[in-house]
Write a protein that holds these residues in place. Structure first.
Motif, PDB file in Angstrom:
ATOM      1  N   TRP A 130       0.825  -1.202   0.000  1.00  0.00           N
ATOM      2  CA  TRP A 130       0.000   0.000   0.000  1.00  0.00           C
ATOM      3  C   TRP A 130       0.865   1.261   0.000  1.00  0.00           C
ATOM      4  N   HIS A 131       0.322   2.337  -0.553  1.00  0.00           N
ATOM      5  CA  HIS A 131       0.959   3.649  -0.432  1.00  0.00           C
ATOM      6  C   HIS A 131       0.778   4.148   0.996  1.00  0.00           C
ATOM      7  N   GLU A 132       1.859   4.638   1.588  1.00  0.00           N
ATOM      8  CA  GLU A 132       1.777   5.149   2.954  1.00  0.00           C
ATOM      9  C   GLU A 132       1.024   6.474   2.980  1.00  0.00           C
ATOM     10  N   LEU A 133       0.193   6.657   3.992  1.00  0.00           N
ATOM     11  CA  LEU A 133      -0.511   7.918   4.160  1.00  0.00           C
ATOM     12  C   LEU A 133       0.425   8.982   4.724  1.00  0.00           C
ATOM     13  N   PRO A 134       0.145  10.244   4.447  1.00  0.00           N
ATOM     14  CA  PRO A 134       0.914  11.320   5.098  1.00  0.00           C
ATOM     15  C   PRO A 134       0.577  11.374   6.586  1.00  0.00           C
ATOM     16  N   PRO A 135       1.280  12.197   7.352  1.00  0.00           N
ATOM     17  CA  PRO A 135       0.973  12.306   8.787  1.00  0.00           C
ATOM     18  C   PRO A 135      -0.514  12.543   9.017  1.00  0.00           C
ATOM     19  N   HIS A 136      -1.087  11.864  10.026  1.00  0.00           N
ATOM     20  CA  HIS A 136      -2.531  11.925  10.215  1.00  0.00           C
ATOM     21  C   HIS A 136      -2.896  11.703  11.677  1.00  0.00           C
TER      22      HIS A 136
ATOM     23  N   ASP B 217     -15.992  -1.986  10.684  1.00  0.00           N
ATOM     24  CA  ASP B 217     -15.250  -1.690  11.914  1.00  0.00           C
ATOM     25  C   ASP B 217     -15.049  -0.178  11.971  1.00  0.00           C
ATOM     26  N   ALA B 218     -16.173   0.523  12.056  1.00  0.00           N
ATOM     27  CA  ALA B 218     -16.178   1.973  11.876  1.00  0.00           C
ATOM     28  C   ALA B 218     -15.920   2.698  13.185  1.00  0.00           C
ATOM     29  N   TRP B 219     -14.664   3.053  13.419  1.00  0.00           N
ATOM     30  CA  TRP B 219     -14.304   3.893  14.560  1.00  0.00           C
ATOM     31  C   TRP B 219     -13.289   4.920  14.095  1.00  0.00           C
ATOM     32  N   GLY B 220     -13.006   5.896  14.939  1.00  0.00           N
ATOM     33  CA  GLY B 220     -12.169   7.010  14.520  1.00  0.00           C
ATOM     34  C   GLY B 220     -10.786   6.618  14.052  1.00  0.00           C
ATOM     35  N   GLY B 221     -10.242   5.514  14.566  1.00  0.00           N
ATOM     36  CA  GLY B 221      -8.920   5.077  14.150  1.00  0.00           C
ATOM     37  C   GLY B 221      -8.874   4.526  12.746  1.00  0.00           C
ATOM     38  N   ASN B 222     -10.025   4.214  12.165  1.00  0.00           N
ATOM     39  CA  ASN B 222     -10.069   3.725  10.788  1.00  0.00           C
ATOM     40  C   ASN B 222     -10.470   4.804   9.790  1.00  0.00           C
ATOM     41  N   LEU B 223     -10.373   6.060  10.229  1.00  0.00           N
ATOM     42  CA  LEU B 223     -10.494   7.205   9.327  1.00  0.00           C
ATOM     43  C   LEU B 223      -9.321   8.123   9.656  1.00  0.00           C
ATOM     44  N   ALA B 224      -8.331   8.143   8.790  1.00  0.00           N
ATOM     45  CA  ALA B 224      -7.103   8.899   9.016  1.00  0.00           C
ATOM     46  C   ALA B 224      -7.254  10.297   8.436  1.00  0.00           C
TER      47      ALA B 224
END
Length: 294
Positions: free
Chosen positions: A92-98, A177-184
């Motif tokens: 996967w492509h790494e996300l920027p800081p989040h 598995d919808a919680w805040g940690g799964n939305l960066a």
């Protein structure tokens, strides 16, 4: 049992993908193991026998991209999971800081997700009980009566789920598995991630995760939950089937803690057995103030 080290599995998977593993950094080692490679690439090594799940994760990520929904993005090559000793490996492509999403940010992302037309690829329907029986059986800190109680509770909730009128809620794609940690949330956008449980299902399943944070555990304030409901446009706790969804979610979280306690009892046993006692009515009514696992 495969006794190869995480680093050995990574090296073999990278070699198969034609990508060097030198300089890799371990991000997280758990049921799924994440590594960071030079060049802003993240490698996800799944559990044994979960290749179909990994294929679905790639399918969902590409489907979201096609609909211009920000989400983690798989590399174009390799296009499918590489299977190493029964374990699927994806790149996967790494996300920027989040950071983790706030409740209203999560609600907005879920509202958009639930409005999308499903992909042509078969996702299957949500199974809220996946792996729960195995977690009960594998919970080494339980005694026989506790284990029997949990199996009985699981059976009760399976029946309750089956008896719900699911036709009242049309099936949509749900995250699972919808919680805040799964939305960066980055400086530019909010990216959905972790599609291991994504499937067709009632939108209420995704909304219940945030509802129990307020209702069951008191970790989300009343104004915070009101903001979540306003951003989504509905309050799942007003639905007659919510108590069943809430009870299933509570059981899942208790069994996750018991699973962790089986391997690190000194760190997680107390919290796991407190959660079990709450489910058994030994600590009064909700909210129960469960603490997050480290």
């Amino acid at each position: 049992m495969d006794c190869r080290s995480p680093a050995a599995l990574l090296a073999e998977a990278c070699a198969a993908a034609g990508r060097p593993s030198t300089g890799a950094e371990l991000i997280r080692a758990g049921e799924n193991t994440l590594w960071r490679l030079p060049g802003q690439v993240v490698v996800r090594i799944g559990r044994p026998g979960q290749t179909a799940v990994a294929v679905r994760e790639l399918t969902v990520a590409r489907w979201l991209r096609a609909h211009r929904v920000p989400a983690v993005r798989p590399l174009a090559d390799p296009p499918e999971p590489i299977v190493v000793h029964g374990r699927p490996v994806t790149f996967w492509h790494e996300l920027p800081p989040h950071r983790h999403a706030t409740a209203p940010e999560l609600a907005a992302a879920l509202r958009r997700l639930h409005q999308l037309p499903p992909p042509e690829a078969e996702l299957g329907t949500i199974d809220p009980f996946v792996r729960l029986a195995a977690r009960i059986d594998g919970a080494a800190t339980l005694d026989a009566p506790q284990r029997a109680w949990l199996h009985g509770r699981l059976a009760e909730l399976r029946t309750a789920w089956t008896e719900l009128d699911h036709s009242a809620q049309p099936l949509t794609v749900v995250h699972g598995d919808a919680w805040g940690g799964n939305l960066a949330v980055t400086a530019a956008a909010a990216y959905l991630l972790d599609f291991e449980r994504t499937a067709l299902g009632p939108p209420a399943w995704d909304l219940t995760s945030t509802a129990v944070a307020h209702d069951s555990f008191g970790s989300l304030t009343a104004p915070g939950y009101a903001a979540f409901c306003a951003a989504y446009g509905a309050d799942v706790t007003e639905w007659s089937g919510y108590p069943v969804f809430r009870a299933i979610r509570e059981l899942r979280l208790a069994l996750y803690a018991l699973q962790q306690a089986a391997t690190t009892p000194d760190r997680h046993r107390a919290q796991a057995h407190y959660r079990l006692a709450c489910l058994r009515g030994e600590h009064g009514p909700r909210p129960w103030r469960w603490t997050a696992l480290d």
